[in-house]
Design a protein around this motif. Structure first.
Motif, PDB file in Angstrom:
ATOM      1  N   GLU A   5      28.140  40.354  44.470  1.00  0.00           N
ATOM      2  CA  GLU A   5      27.712  39.188  43.827  1.00  0.00           C
ATOM      3  C   GLU A   5      28.761  38.237  44.028  1.00  0.00           C
ATOM      4  O   GLU A   5      28.356  37.035  43.957  1.00  0.00           O
ATOM      5  CB  GLU A   5      27.729  39.321  42.250  1.00  0.00           C
ATOM      6  CG  GLU A   5      26.592  40.590  41.965  1.00  0.00           C
ATOM      7  CD  GLU A   5      26.864  42.002  42.287  1.00  0.00           C
ATOM      8  OE1 GLU A   5      28.327  42.304  42.058  1.00  0.00           O
ATOM      9  OE2 GLU A   5      25.978  42.776  42.907  1.00  0.00           O
ATOM     10  N   VAL A   6      29.993  38.377  43.965  1.00  0.00           N
ATOM     11  CA  VAL A   6      30.934  37.375  44.243  1.00  0.00           C
ATOM     12  C   VAL A   6      31.033  36.910  45.781  1.00  0.00           C
ATOM     13  O   VAL A   6      30.993  35.620  45.748  1.00  0.00           O
ATOM     14  CB  VAL A   6      32.524  38.091  44.258  1.00  0.00           C
ATOM     15  CG1 VAL A   6      33.555  37.102  44.546  1.00  0.00           C
ATOM     16  CG2 VAL A   6      32.593  38.570  42.905  1.00  0.00           C
ATOM     17  N   LEU A 138      46.890  33.827  54.648  1.00  0.00           N
ATOM     18  CA  LEU A 138      45.295  33.952  55.087  1.00  0.00           C
ATOM     19  C   LEU A 138      45.284  35.437  55.378  1.00  0.00           C
ATOM     20  O   LEU A 138      45.712  36.097  56.091  1.00  0.00           O
ATOM     21  CB  LEU A 138      45.023  33.278  56.261  1.00  0.00           C
ATOM     22  CG  LEU A 138      43.668  33.322  57.080  1.00  0.00           C
ATOM     23  CD1 LEU A 138      42.492  32.822  56.006  1.00  0.00           C
ATOM     24  CD2 LEU A 138      43.689  32.614  58.232  1.00  0.00           C
ATOM     25  N   HIS A 139      44.344  36.036  54.491  1.00  0.00           N
ATOM     26  CA  HIS A 139      43.865  37.441  54.904  1.00  0.00           C
ATOM     27  C   HIS A 139      42.725  37.456  55.798  1.00  0.00           C
ATOM     28  O   HIS A 139      41.588  36.986  55.537  1.00  0.00           O
ATOM     29  CB  HIS A 139      43.583  38.100  53.483  1.00  0.00           C
ATOM     30  CG  HIS A 139      44.591  38.058  52.617  1.00  0.00           C
ATOM     31  ND1 HIS A 139      45.387  39.474  52.597  1.00  0.00           N
ATOM     32  CD2 HIS A 139      45.210  37.376  51.622  1.00  0.00           C
ATOM     33  CE1 HIS A 139      46.396  39.322  51.494  1.00  0.00           C
ATOM     34  NE2 HIS A 139      46.089  38.007  51.045  1.00  0.00           N
ATOM     35  N   PRO A 181      42.676  40.004  48.663  1.00  0.00           N
ATOM     36  CA  PRO A 181      42.687  40.445  47.320  1.00  0.00           C
ATOM     37  C   PRO A 181      41.504  39.716  46.532  1.00  0.00           C
ATOM     38  O   PRO A 181      40.648  38.961  47.020  1.00  0.00           O
ATOM     39  CB  PRO A 181      43.740  39.849  46.727  1.00  0.00           C
ATOM     40  CG  PRO A 181      44.177  38.820  47.280  1.00  0.00           C
ATOM     41  CD  PRO A 181      43.714  38.992  48.630  1.00  0.00           C
ATOM     42  N   GLU A 182      41.305  39.923  45.042  1.00  0.00           N
ATOM     43  CA  GLU A 182      40.113  39.267  44.206  1.00  0.00           C
ATOM     44  C   GLU A 182      40.276  38.075  44.297  1.00  0.00           C
ATOM     45  O   GLU A 182      41.493  37.566  44.504  1.00  0.00           O
ATOM     46  CB  GLU A 182      40.138  40.096  42.993  1.00  0.00           C
ATOM     47  CG  GLU A 182      39.854  41.459  42.868  1.00  0.00           C
ATOM     48  CD  GLU A 182      38.271  41.791  43.235  1.00  0.00           C
ATOM     49  OE1 GLU A 182      37.449  40.942  43.077  1.00  0.00           O
ATOM     50  OE2 GLU A 182      37.938  43.095  43.671  1.00  0.00           O
ATOM     51  N   PHE A 203      35.039  37.798  55.461  1.00  0.00           N
ATOM     52  CA  PHE A 203      35.866  37.904  57.094  1.00  0.00           C
ATOM     53  C   PHE A 203      37.432  37.415  56.599  1.00  0.00           C
ATOM     54  O   PHE A 203      38.343  38.030  57.178  1.00  0.00           O
ATOM     55  CB  PHE A 203      35.111  37.108  57.856  1.00  0.00           C
ATOM     56  CG  PHE A 203      33.848  37.767  58.315  1.00  0.00           C
ATOM     57  CD1 PHE A 203      33.921  38.871  58.855  1.00  0.00           C
ATOM     58  CD2 PHE A 203      32.617  36.963  58.001  1.00  0.00           C
ATOM     59  CE1 PHE A 203      32.573  39.427  59.382  1.00  0.00           C
ATOM     60  CE2 PHE A 203      31.450  37.504  58.148  1.00  0.00           C
ATOM     61  CZ  PHE A 203      31.498  38.965  59.036  1.00  0.00           C
ATOM     62  N   ALA A 204      37.396  36.401  56.057  1.00  0.00           N
ATOM     63  CA  ALA A 204      38.901  35.805  55.808  1.00  0.00           C
ATOM     64  C   ALA A 204      38.967  35.106  54.277  1.00  0.00           C
ATOM     65  O   ALA A 204      37.925  34.468  53.837  1.00  0.00           O
ATOM     66  CB  ALA A 204      39.190  34.764  57.150  1.00  0.00           C
ATOM     67  N   ALA A 205      39.853  35.058  53.744  1.00  0.00           N
ATOM     68  CA  ALA A 205      40.206  34.213  52.479  1.00  0.00           C
ATOM     69  C   ALA A 205      41.658  33.871  52.633  1.00  0.00           C
ATOM     70  O   ALA A 205      42.535  34.445  53.047  1.00  0.00           O
ATOM     71  CB  ALA A 205      39.898  35.163  51.441  1.00  0.00           C
ATOM     72  N   LEU A 206      41.671  32.619  52.236  1.00  0.00           N
ATOM     73  CA  LEU A 206      43.300  32.099  52.063  1.00  0.00           C
ATOM     74  C   LEU A 206      43.452  31.810  50.622  1.00  0.00           C
ATOM     75  O   LEU A 206      42.603  31.383  49.648  1.00  0.00           O
ATOM     76  CB  LEU A 206      42.806  30.364  52.558  1.00  0.00           C
ATOM     77  CG  LEU A 206      44.110  29.744  52.608  1.00  0.00           C
ATOM     78  CD1 LEU A 206      45.056  30.047  53.782  1.00  0.00           C
ATOM     79  CD2 LEU A 206      44.011  28.234  52.569  1.00  0.00           C
ATOM     80  N   VAL A 207      44.662  32.177  50.298  1.00  0.00           N
ATOM     81  CA  VAL A 207      45.198  32.477  48.977  1.00  0.00           C
ATOM     82  C   VAL A 207      46.587  31.638  48.893  1.00  0.00           C
ATOM     83  O   VAL A 207      47.218  31.447  49.784  1.00  0.00           O
ATOM     84  CB  VAL A 207      45.451  33.832  48.363  1.00  0.00           C
ATOM     85  CG1 VAL A 207      43.949  34.654  48.460  1.00  0.00           C
ATOM     86  CG2 VAL A 207      46.304  34.541  48.994  1.00  0.00           C
TER      87      VAL A 207
END
Lengths: 217, 320
Positions: A5-6, A138-139, A181-182, A203-207
């Motif tokens: 859902e996220v 960046l994950h 992470p979340e 695929f990728a997330a910048l935190v």
């Protein structure tokens, strides 16, 4: 594992923000993939674009054609707009795909079916243009991901974040090859999972990293 | 060893069994399974060719069908009075695939993307020659690598390398020329057009050439002409008339005229000069590489208005 859902929400927000699709593309020529030099080069290239170029390429979803080739052999006939430190990668554009016809005939589409290895330790680069800035991580989830797919996701994630202002000059960017992470995320790449078309995959997330990153396990 | 040879061997063993005896087979009989393999699209995947490739690399293995074919070609070379450059010589190439890749990489002439699961490319892009795939991600090396394995170790031993090849492979040989030149070789390229049959040029794998084999041509010609006229007439036709480009389809009538012309040349071509004058004449037929150009030399046999030492040429070059 991030809930479906996220991811659906993230994808819907991105699609809603999209305007008319542009016709611009960038060509990245790769002799080798040195991740630090590659990320630094992609950032320098994206941040050096003028406002019109940046808007056009963003509207074209930072479309990039990856070609195998040695940038050092091209300069006489095709002068790159940016060359990575060490000369292992170079960028051309943005322009219309037809503008690169000669370059595409000279080189070959990049092929890399081998799985991307895990990183021993995170790759760290400074976003060019200033001396200090915020800390970002960046994950990139490389599980069952080929080099070919990896470069596509890494390139889009880095360039889109830079063009959106999420990677300002001087920022420290840390790249890790592990799942994100979340949320909250500053920037995320969500798409259909190539191994299961019923599911979405992050695929990728910048935190944002508030304090000094934690080292070791 | 090229993939299509290995595919042929594997197909023979798969369809006719590994113990088939090819000793009495003709070239036509040996070609039939090759044409059939392509028609059926029955080529094996590279993994099934590996045992053959390993036997070639390890023991110089040659499949009995190819041994027989080489024997037939030797007979045909003799029948045409052609110099045998060493058809049956089976020496391992002086370099391995990895030797070639390493030597090229040292000079920036290849791009090795195997660590990413991609191919090795030959790279003369700085000369404007397109990047060319040479070793697949699966390790399969193409014929350009086979050529380089043999040619690179020889570069220092010879004054000049002459690349003679099918015109359709011109881009590959422009690339080979650049690569060999980068290693210090002097290279000349001789691009030859295939002779069309009834207006079309098709790969041998499609068949359709069965009535134009060496033996078919020879049997027809030798029923009416002496052996020497056959040898000379074929050279006049394929070299002087069709030239390098072979713009016209094969014509039995034009060939026959050249066989008749050969008869007259053998009877009347008696003009002889001394060694110095003969050498001076040959010098006028030199190509850029310094060697005597066989096309210009053969065409000179048809010269009517200038003196040509036809007697010397027949004795020393065409009918020695």
């Amino acid at each position: 594992m991030i809930a479906q859902e996220v991811l659906q929400h993230e994808l819907a927000a991105r699609l809603a923000a999209m305007g008319e699709l542009g016709d611009q593309a960038v060509v990245a020529v790769l002799r080798e993939v040195d991740l630090a030099a590659y990320v630094e080069g992609a950032l320098a290239f994206a941040l050096a674009l003028d406002a019109e170029q940046a808007a056009g390429w963003t509207a074209s979803l930072t479309r990039t054609l990856f070609l195998a080739g040695d940038p050092g052999h091209l300069a006489a006939r095709h002068r790159p707009d940016h060359v990575a430190r060490g000369g292992g990668a170079a960028w051309f554009g943005p322009g219309r795909p037809d503008d690169y016809q000669a370059l595409r005939l000279l080189l070959r589409a990049f092929e890399g079916e081998a799985p991307v290895p895990a990183l021993g330790e995170p790759v760290r680069v400074r976003v060019p243009g200033a001396d200090g800035g915020p800390h970002r991580r960046l994950h990139l989830d490389v599980d069952r991901m080929s080099w070919q797919e990896h470069l596509v996701h890494l390139n889009h994630a880095v360039c889109e974040a830079a063009l959106a202002g999420d990677l300002p000059p001087g920022a420290t960017l840390e790249l890790t090859h592990d799942p994100a992470p979340e949320p909250p995320w500053l920037h995320a790449r969500v798409g259909t999972d190539p191994r299961d078309s019923e599911r979405l995959r992050l695929f990728a997330a910048l935190v944002a990293v508030d304090k000094e990153p934690h080292h070791g396990p | 060893m090229t993939a299509q040879t290995l595919e042929y061997w594997e197909y023979l063993d798969r369809t006719l069994g590994p113990d088939a005896d090819y000793a009495g087979w003709s070239d036509l009989e040996l070609s039939a399974p090759y044409v059939r393999m392509h028609a059926e699209r029955a080529k094996a995947p590279f993994a099934d060719l590996q045992p053959y490739l390993e036997a070639v690399e390890r023991d110089g293995y040659v499949h009995p069908a190819s041994q027989r074919l080489i024997g037939i070609w030797q007979e045909q070379f003799a029948r045409l009075n052609l110099y045998d450059p060493g058809l049956a010589i089976n020496e391992p190439p002086g370099m391995s695939v990895e030797d070639v890749v390493a030597a090229l990489a040292e000079r920036g002439l290849c791009l090795d993307h195997r660590r990413y699961g991609g191919p090795v490319y030959l790279d003369a892009t700085d000369r404007g020659v397109p990047l060319r795939r040479a070793v697949g991600a699966d390790g399969q090396a193409n014929y350009l690598i086979c050529s380089l394995r043999q040619l690179l170790p020889m570069v220092g031993d010879y004054d000049r390398i002459l690349l003679a090849y099918d015109r359709e492979l011109d881009p590959d040989h422009v690339l080979l020329d650049h690569l060999l030149t980068a290693f210090g070789a002097s290279v000349t390229r001789l691009s030859l057009g295939r002779v069309p049959l009834d207006g079309s040029i098709k790969s041998s794998r499609h068949g359709g050439w069965e009535s134009h084999t060496v033996d078919a041509l020879a049997d027809r010609a030798l029923s009416d002409f002496e052996e020497e006229a056959f040898w000379l007439g074929l050279r006049l036709y394929f070299i002087a008339v069709l030239t390098r480009e072979s713009p016209a389809s094969f014509s039995p009538d034009v060939l026959r005229k050249q066989l008749q012309r050969a008869v007259r040349l053998i009877e009347n071509g008696t003009e002889r000069v001394d060694d110095d004058a003969y050498r001076a004449f040959l010098k006028t037929k030199r190509a850029d590489g310094g060697y005597v150009d066989p096309y210009r030399l053969t065409v000179s046999l048809n010269e009517r208005h200038k003196p040509v030492p036809k007697g010397n040429l027949l004795d020393e070059v065409f009918l020695p």
